[in-house]
Motif scaffolding. Structure first.
Motif, short mmCIF file in Angstrom:
data_model
loop_
_atom_site.label_atom_id
_atom_site.label_comp_id
_atom_site.label_asym_id
_atom_site.label_seq_id
_atom_site.Cartn_x
_atom_site.Cartn_y
_atom_site.Cartn_z
N ASN A 12 0.80 -1.23 0.00
CA ASN A 12 0.00 0.00 0.00
C ASN A 12 0.83 1.28 0.00
O ASN A 12 0.26 2.38 -0.02
CB ASN A 12 -0.94 0.01 1.21
CG ASN A 12 -1.78 -1.25 1.31
OD1 ASN A 12 -1.57 -2.06 2.19
ND2 ASN A 12 -2.72 -1.43 0.39
N THR B 281 -12.42 3.69 -7.11
CA THR B 281 -11.20 3.95 -7.87
C THR B 281 -10.36 5.00 -7.14
O THR B 281 -10.82 5.68 -6.21
CB THR B 281 -11.52 4.48 -9.27
OG1 THR B 281 -12.15 5.78 -9.15
CG2 THR B 281 -12.45 3.54 -10.03
N ARG B 282 -9.12 5.13 -7.57
CA ARG B 282 -8.25 6.17 -7.00
C ARG B 282 -8.89 7.55 -7.14
O ARG B 282 -8.88 8.36 -6.19
CB ARG B 282 -6.89 6.13 -7.69
CG ARG B 282 -5.92 7.21 -7.20
CD ARG B 282 -4.61 7.14 -7.98
NE ARG B 282 -3.83 5.98 -7.61
CZ ARG B 282 -2.93 5.95 -6.62
NH1 ARG B 282 -2.72 7.03 -5.89
NH2 ARG B 282 -2.24 4.85 -6.38
N LYS C 109 -10.00 10.07 -4.18
CA LYS C 109 -9.43 11.42 -4.14
C LYS C 109 -10.52 12.47 -4.02
O LYS C 109 -10.39 13.46 -3.26
CB LYS C 109 -8.60 11.66 -5.41
CG LYS C 109 -7.86 12.99 -5.42
CD LYS C 109 -6.75 13.03 -4.39
CE LYS C 109 -5.92 14.30 -4.52
NZ LYS C 109 -4.87 14.38 -3.47
N GLU D 82 -7.41 -1.23 -10.25
CA GLU D 82 -6.24 -0.94 -9.41
C GLU D 82 -6.72 -0.61 -8.00
O GLU D 82 -7.44 0.36 -7.80
CB GLU D 82 -5.45 0.24 -9.98
CG GLU D 82 -4.25 0.62 -9.12
CD GLU D 82 -3.66 1.97 -9.47
OE1 GLU D 82 -2.73 2.40 -8.76
OE2 GLU D 82 -4.16 2.61 -10.42
N THR E 13 -6.57 0.82 -4.31
CA THR E 13 -5.91 1.82 -3.48
C THR E 13 -6.74 2.02 -2.22
O THR E 13 -7.95 1.74 -2.20
CB THR E 13 -5.75 3.17 -4.19
OG1 THR E 13 -7.00 3.58 -4.75
CG2 THR E 13 -4.70 3.12 -5.28
N GLN F 183 -3.39 6.20 1.38
CA GLN F 183 -2.41 6.10 0.30
C GLN F 183 -2.68 7.16 -0.76
O GLN F 183 -1.76 7.78 -1.29
CB GLN F 183 -2.50 4.69 -0.29
CG GLN F 183 -1.70 4.39 -1.53
CD GLN F 183 -2.01 3.00 -2.06
OE1 GLN F 183 -2.98 2.36 -1.66
NE2 GLN F 183 -1.20 2.52 -2.99
N VAL F 184 -3.95 7.37 -1.05
CA VAL F 184 -4.35 8.33 -2.10
C VAL F 184 -4.16 9.77 -1.64
O VAL F 184 -3.75 10.63 -2.41
CB VAL F 184 -5.83 8.07 -2.50
CG1 VAL F 184 -6.36 9.19 -3.39
CG2 VAL F 184 -5.95 6.73 -3.19
#
Length: 400
Positions: A85, A182-183, A187, A216, A218, A222-223
């Motif tokens: 991660n 999703t990332r 976000k 993917e 995440t 982490q983001v």
């Protein structure tokens, strides 16, 4: 006379466990029952993990341990977060509990005061709101839709936040819908959270390794590193390593929170099983070679179930990004009459009649906070899944 506490009277028994228990009861009575209610892999725990547990027993590692985990396991968890991660934690930032549920419960018990709010996107895992209630908090469901992929939108999060908001729950991939953020979606949620520093984030990443296609994975800390200091990132060995009965969950977060959670444990469960902890060390440090093949097998099962349910009259089943659940809509069947003569008034009626008519056990969507849907676990063999879907198709076709 016995009387429940006021706190306990606010909560309900787990609907997923109740559905599984009912299926087992009918099977003991001689009924031909296929249970699609249980949320655990049908694989056996890998041999290297079992051997590590046997060695721990032989080596006498059977005594009390540190309340919230042995140093070796905390080090393995730190290495896992760094490796998978991109998150850096010290052992003092790690909590190990006897399962994922206690991680969440201990975090709530350590932080919630009466009336504090916990934002929970719906559909949600059945235990989230009840754990908040047990700890004096107020669950605040945020409704999602199948059209939004069962994912909370930033505007909906913004509208739900108040001065009393203490936590936001994020579960990706989700139980019950299989939806994964999703990332970019994480976000966008993070941008809202950065404007509200009183809100802490508890992200349940238990199904992290069960993602499909080219998705993917995440996690929010982490983001958005700006949320690192108020995020509790939870995971465990139950799903990816087929270790549900071993009861090891873990989390990483700010040291003051981790210390507070250990304080709760010191007066409740105390340490997780010493043997299970040594097995988890091997799970995290040992070979990971079986994880992707297992995920690929689950992806094949997902595709089978989604295809067959979408061929059932009146059902609409989205394709999830991960986990091992689907969350089909039975809205078009509400108001129809089952072979028993019972009118289908809700998703709960639907699953009750399905079990009675076809011996196929599922969990109604109302238990997860969003109707009219139902949850199916596809953590069983292709043969049983195909037979179960045939039964569901037949039942849906029998409704008048």
């Amino acid at each position: 006379m016995f009387a429940e506490s006021a706190a306990l009277s606010r909560v309900k028994p787990s609907a997923t466990m109740a559905a599984t228990a009912k299926a087992r009861e009918l099977a003991r009575e001689g009924r031909d029952v296929i249970s699609l209610g249980v949320g655990e892999p049908d694989f056996d725990t890998p041999d290297n993990i079992k051997e590590a547990a046997i060695k721990a027993i032989r080596d006498g590692k059977t005594k009390y341990t540190d309340v919230d985990g042995i140093p070796e396991l905390k080090q393995a968890i730190c290495a896992k977060f760094a490796r998978e991660n991109g998150l850096s934690y010290k052992p003092s930032q790690i909590n190990v509990s006897p399962g994922g549920k206690p991680v969440i419960f201990n975090a709530f018990a350590a932080t919630l005061n009466p009336g504090d709010e916990v934002i929970i996107p719906a559909p949600y895992w059945v235990s989230y709101p009840d754990m908040a209630l047990l700890c004096g908090g107020k669950p605040v469901p945020v409704m999602t839709t199948a059209d939004s992929g069962f994912k909370m939108r930033p505007a909906d999060l913004e509208a739900a936040i108040t001065p009393r908001t203490r936590w936001l729950m994020i579960n990706s991939p989700s139980n019950p819908s299989g939806a994964a953020y999703t990332r970019a979606e994480l976000k966008a949620l993070a941008e809202v959270l950065l404007r509200h520093p009183q809100v802490w984030i508890l992200t349940d990443d238990m199904y992290e390794h069960l993602i499909y296609g080219d998705f993917e994975y995440t996690t929010i800390a982490q983001v958005e590193p700006g949320l690192y200091d108020r995020t509790l990132t939870m995971n465990g060995v139950s799903k990816a390593y087929a270790m549900t009965g071993w009861r090891i969950g873990y989390a990483a977060g700010p040291e003051p929170l981790i210390k507070a959670m250990a304080k709760v444990m010191s007066q409740t469960t105390s340490n997780p099983s010493s043997i299970s902890q040594w097995a988890a060390v091997e799970a995290l440090n040992g070979t990971q070679a079986f994880i992707k093949p297992n995920a690929k097998l689950f992806e094949t099962r997902r595709d089978l179930v989604v295809s067959m349910l979408n061929q059932a009259s009146g059902l609409r089943c989205p394709t999830p990004e991960g986990a091992f659940y689907v969350y089909p809509s039975c809205e078009a069947l509400i108001g129809k009459t089952a072979p028993s003569g019972k009118r289908i008034e809700s998703d709960e009626d639907f699953v009750v009649e399905l079990l009675g008519a076809e011996g196929c056990a599922a969990v109604h969507g109302g238990a997860f906070g969003l109707s009219p849907f139902f949850r199916i676990s596809y953590a069983t063999s292709n043969e049983l899944l195909e037979e179960a879907c045939v039964r569901i198709q037949r039942f849906c076709g029998s409704l008048k």
